[in-house]
Structure formats: structure tokens, C-alpha cells
Design an enzyme around this catalytic site. Structure first.
Site, mmCIF file in Angstrom:
data_model
loop_
_atom_site.group_PDB
_atom_site.id
_atom_site.type_symbol
_atom_site.label_atom_id
_atom_site.label_comp_id
_atom_site.label_asym_id
_atom_site.label_seq_id
_atom_site.Cartn_x
_atom_site.Cartn_y
_atom_site.Cartn_z
ATOM 1 N N LYS A 22 0.884 -1.170 0.000
ATOM 2 C CA LYS A 22 0.000 0.000 0.000
ATOM 3 C C LYS A 22 0.918 1.214 0.000
ATOM 4 O O LYS A 22 1.424 1.630 1.044
ATOM 5 C CB LYS A 22 -0.883 -0.022 1.248
ATOM 6 N N GLU A 70 9.424 1.231 10.742
ATOM 7 C CA GLU A 70 10.482 2.211 10.453
ATOM 8 C C GLU A 70 9.828 3.576 10.570
ATOM 9 O O GLU A 70 9.085 3.990 9.686
ATOM 10 C CB GLU A 70 11.044 1.989 9.041
ATOM 11 N N CYS A 76 13.847 10.521 6.862
ATOM 12 C CA CYS A 76 13.825 10.170 8.282
ATOM 13 C C CYS A 76 15.237 10.278 8.861
ATOM 14 O O CYS A 76 15.408 10.482 10.057
ATOM 15 C CB CYS A 76 13.296 8.759 8.458
ATOM 16 N N GLU A 118 10.300 16.491 14.020
ATOM 17 C CA GLU A 118 10.922 16.279 12.707
ATOM 18 C C GLU A 118 10.627 17.490 11.826
ATOM 19 O O GLU A 118 9.462 17.841 11.632
ATOM 20 C CB GLU A 118 10.258 15.059 12.056
#
Ligand code: NAD
Length: 486
Positions: free
Chosen positions: A183, A259, A293, A390
Site C-alpha cells: 500500500k 520504520e 527520516c 521532525e
């Protein structure tokens, strides 16, 4: 581009279920935008929960045969797909650049090289089945350990690396003998379709890989996870969504690999070689426009070197050519969406309202599409949001330290633990940093660590499990212990 090319197939935008291209069960479509123009690129089928369950059915139907396929044969298909990908490197890179906005060179082309390599690496790993045979301590029987495929796996991937995040999961899953449903992110589904077409051309049997895009992602993924034929969820994305999916996976006690987000510290020690530190800082911050990331999120610089570091970093950031992804001289492409730019600007405003200074940039770029200036902030106070959240954009906040203990304390002051970087001329300092830092990966005198041959993954709220290396294969294998007497 020929009509039967993988990219033409991708642009047709249909679901790939049981080896066939089909429309969503209710005919719905979702728009895919070019973030470099803000205009629609194409539209693709928006899968329904029924489509998700149909894909699980196809994967389940193919599971036994694929698990029984000799590892060498599975490896050959992965290897052929790697060859096809590399033969179409230019077209696939353009597709990635168009749907994600990242610069064609080096980001999108670099992603094809990196993403394809997972297929070659796991083609090699597929044949390295491991197990063991030992005598029990009592001497009365034998302990046999064998590894078998986990089974049907649901793979959910983000938009920032549309190819590599898919191959990093599909490669080991298929090598291990699992069948999968991918997906992809709704913003970047095209590359996944192209990849599925290449696997089809490489001879992958129907049902082993299925691709379902979705508009109501939670509903479609939720329906798949609730299906008792599913054994595993592998997710790459934000920590927030990952937390919710872990709860969803708990219902059927699925094996999970997660992750998740990062907040990488980038420490510049007093003895750092400044040219190396600046080269590393540029790649750690600007690769993929900072939308990674692993992007350096906090620059923690020894106070004796901070003026020199900021001057050099500012000069390099100002020299960056920002532009449309497909333009040859573009070094920094667009952000993924208008919301993404708004979020980055909010973090800049928050930092300046608390006393941070803008050295370079700080603004959105006034042109069609979603562009952000490369930005350097210094004197960023510890309570600024950009040090705890982030940033996911080309913004570099700089703070300082005086002692090594203080640098470690600052670097570890986060709930994330994906990757950490240090710049130092003394390997002993680098290795002590590696020992004391709470993260799954460490870069010493480097700005990038990702490598298909190495175990990638995070500590703390950056995730569970590893992708790449030999560890990546183990995520898709179950251990079976056999006690045998004869
Ligand atoms: P995201 O969490 O918003 O989405 C990731 C995927 O999950 C997409 O396919 C999305 O459609 C799907 N999703 C969203 N909501 C869902 C729900 N309720 N149920 C099921 N699926 C859902 O992340 P993103 O914005 O696509 O990607 C950026 C994030 O990914 C950043 O946090 C980044 O750090 C992280 N990331 C981590 C790694 C890593 O290896 N650790 C690599 C790349 C990106």
C-alpha cells in the site's frame, strides 16, 4: 516511452491484484499532483477495503507455491527485476521526480540506484538460508532450528522514497518466500505501479506482489490487518501513524516491523575537519530536500567552531539551485505539499519567536508548486519545537555545546533514536559517541549511512526491527525449533 513500458503502465493508474491490472471496485480515482507545479499529474484508482481484502486473497492463494519455489528461482526473479530497473533508470527516475518533487539529479536517480540495490542484495540473500543442528545439553536428542516464511505480509510505505521504501520491504519478503500486498502513499503511487510491472515482466507469478492504493487509507489498511490470512505488517512512515498501526496489528498478534520518524543529531566536535563536516552537513540536511527520516534535524556544534561552521554552511546553502525537479541544474526540488511548507515555516517562526537568528533563508519561495528556501538558524534555544519535532525540510537549526558529555546529553534528549552523526578527527571520540548514543545507526565523518547491505532501523520511538543487511531477511522468516530423537 513505449506503450508497454513500466512508466506507461504506472500512468494508467490501476490496482495490481492477482497479476492483473484493475480498477477500484467502486471505480473511484484519486488525483496525483506534481508538487513542483501544484497541478494534477494524473489520477489513479483509489482502492476500497474490498479491493484490499481481494489483494490479501490473491497473496494468500499464491503463498504456498511461492514458499515452495526454490530460493534460487526466487533470487533470479529479484535479480531480473533489478536488471530491468537499472535498464529503465532514467524513466523511473523521472517518474519519481515528478510525483515526489525531488531533484532528478542527484535525488531521484540516486534513489533508483539505492532502491534497485535492495533487489540485487536480497537476490543474493535469498540463497543464504540459515538454520542449525545441535545436540541438546542432555545428549538425548537433537535441536534443529529451521527458518520458514512468515506468510502474507502487508507493506505500507511513505511518499519520500517511493521506490526505495518499497524495494526495501518487497526484496526481503520475496526472498524469504512471503507474498505481499503493497500500500504505497497516496501522494506517490506511480512508482509502485511501475515497479509491479517490472516484477511482472521479470516473471513473478501472479499474486506474489499486489499493489493497492487508497484514498481512505485507514479503512483499507484496517480491513487488510483484520483479515486472518495476514501474518505480518511492515510499515514505514510517521511515528504517530505507526503507533496506531501497532494497535491495529495487536488484534491478530501480527509480526511487525516499524520504520518510523527520526530527529537526528549532527555533532561537530572541536577537532572536526571543517571541510568534511560541511560536506557531510550538506548531504545530511539537503538529501531529498531534508524530507528524509535520516535527515540531520539538529546541528550541535562545539562553541569554539560554531562561527566557522555557520559561515561555511551559509555559503554552501546560498549556492544551492532550487528549482523544478526535472530541470538539469536543480539541486533542491519542491516539498511534497503546501501543508508541508506551512509546517516547516511554523517551526521557523516558533524558533525565531524564542530568539533564534535566521542566517540564510527562512521563507517559502514565491512560485508555482511548494518550495522552501534552504534555511540556516543559529542560537536556537533548547525549547524550540524544531529541536524536538521532525522538520522534514531544508531547515538547519544550530545549537552549541562545550563539553563532550553535554553534546551526548543534548543528542540523546529526544524520544527518537534512528540515526546520529558525529564529525571528529579522533576515531576514539567517534566510537565513544557511537557507544553512548541512543540510536540504531551512527555516522562518523559522514552525512549519510543508508546502504542495502547494512541493517537500517531505529531505537526508542523510531521503530522496531531492521531493513537491509541480513537482518532485513530475518524480519520475514519465522523460527521453527524441532526436537528430534531417532
Ligand atoms: P505517514 O505516516 O503519514 O504515511 C505513511 C504511510 O502510511 C502512507 O502510505 C500513508 O498512506 C499510510 N497511512 C497514513 N495514515 C494511515 C492510517 N491511519 N492507517 C494506515 N495507513 C496509514 O508518513 P509520510 O508523511 O508518508 O512519510 C513521512 C514520515 O515517514 C516521516 O515521519 C519519516 O521520518 C518517516 N520515514 C521513516 C523512515 C524510516 O526508515 N524510519 C523512512 C522514510 C520515512
Amino acid at each position: 516511452m513505449t506503450d508497454n513500458s513500466a512508466c506507461a503502465r504506472a500512468l494508467a493508474g490501476r490496482l495490481f491484484i492477482g497479476g492483473e491490472w484493475r480498477d477500484a471496485s467502486d471505480g473511484a480515482r484519486l488525483t496525483v499532483e506534481d508538487p513542483g507545479t501544484g497541478e494534477a499529474l494524473t489520477d489513479v484508482a483509489a482502492g476500497t477495503p474490498e479491493d484490499g481484502v481481494a489483494a490479501i486473497g490473491a497473496a494468500a492463494a499464491a503463498a504456498a507455491d511461492w514458499a515452495a519455489t526454490p530460493p534460487r528461482d526466487r533470487a533470479e526473479i529479484l535479480r531480473r527485476t533489478w536488471e530491468l530497473l537499472m535498464a529503465q533508470r532514467a524513466e523511473i527516475a523521472r517518474l519519481i521526480a515528478q510525483e515526489s518533487g525531488k531533484a532528478l539529479t542527484p535525488d531521484a536517480e540516486g534513489e533508483v540506484d539505492y532502491g534497485a540495490e535492495f533487489l540485487r542484495w536480497f537476490a543474493e540473500e535469498a540463497c543464504r538460508g540459515i538454520g542449525s543442528f545441535a545436540t541438546a545439553p542432555t545428549g538425548q536428542y537433537r535441536i534443529i532450528k529451521q527458518l520458514q516464511p512468515v506468510g502474507v505480509s502487508v507493506l505500507v510505505t511513505p511518499w519520500n522514497f517511493p521506490l526505495a521504501m518499497a524495494t526495501r520491504k518487497i526484496g526481503p519478503a520475496l526472498a524469504a518466500g512471503c507474498t505481499v500486498v503493497l500500500k504505497p502513499a497516496s501522494a506517490t503511487p506511480l512508482t509502485s505501479f511501475a515497479l509491479a510491472e517490472l516484477f511482472r515482466q521479470a516473471g513473478l507469478p501472479a499474486g506474489v506482489l499486489n499493489v493497492v492504493t487508497a484514498h481512505s487509507t485507514g479503512d483499507v489498511v484496517g480491513a487488510m490487518l483484520a483479515d486472518s490470512r495476514v501474518r505480518k505488517l511492515s510499515f514505514t512512515g510517521s511515528t504517530e501513524v505507526g503507533r496506531g498501526l501497532l494497535q491495529g496489528a495487536a488484534q491478530n498478534v501480527l509480526r511487525t516491523s516499524m520504520e518510523l520518524g527520526g530527529n537526528a543529531p549532527f555533532v561537530v566536535a572541536a577537532d572536526a575537519d571543517m571541510a568534511t563536516a560541511l560536506d557531510s552537513a550538506m548531504v545530511a540536511k539537503l538529501r531529498n530536500g531534508g524530507q528524509a527520516c535520516t535527515a540531520a534535524n539538529r546541528f550541535i556544534v562545539h562553541s569554539s567552531r560554531v562561527d566557522e561552521f555557520c559561515a561555511g554552511f551559509a555559503e554552501r546553502l546560498q549556492a544551492v539551485t532550487v528549482g523544478y525537479a526535472l530541470d538539469q541544474d536543480t539541486q533542491l526540488g519542491s516539498m511534497i505539499s503546501a501543508d508541508a511548507v506551512d509546517g516547516i515555516l511554523e517551526l521557523v517562526t516558533d524558533a525565531t519567536s524564542r530568539g533564534a537568528q535566521i542566517v540564510v533563508g527562512g521563507e517559502r519561495i514565491d512560485r508555482a508548486g511548494y518550495f522552501m528556501q534552504p534555511t540556516l538558524l543559529r542560537d536556537v534555544p533548547r525549547d524550540a519545537r524544531c529541536l524536538t519535532e521532525e522538520i522534514f525540510g531544508p531547515v538547519a537549526p544550530v545549537t552549541t555545546f562545550d563539553t563532550f558529555d553535554e553534546a551526548i546529553e543534548l543528542a540523546n534528549d529526544t524520544e527518537f533514536g534512528l540515526v546520529s552523526f558525529i564529525q571528529t578527527a579522533d576515531l576514539a571520540t567517534g566510537l565513544e559517541f557511537a557507544d553512548r548514543i541512543e540510536s540504531g545507526m551512527v555516522g562518523i565523518n559522514r552525512g549519510v549511512v543508508s546502504d542495502p547491505a547494512a541493517p537500517f532501523g531505529g531505537w526508542k520511538q523510531s521503530g522496531l526491527g531492521r531493513e537491509g543487511g541480513h537482518e532485513g531477511l530475518l524480519e520475514y522468516l519465522e523460527t521453527k525449533y524441532v526436537a528430534a530423537s531417532w
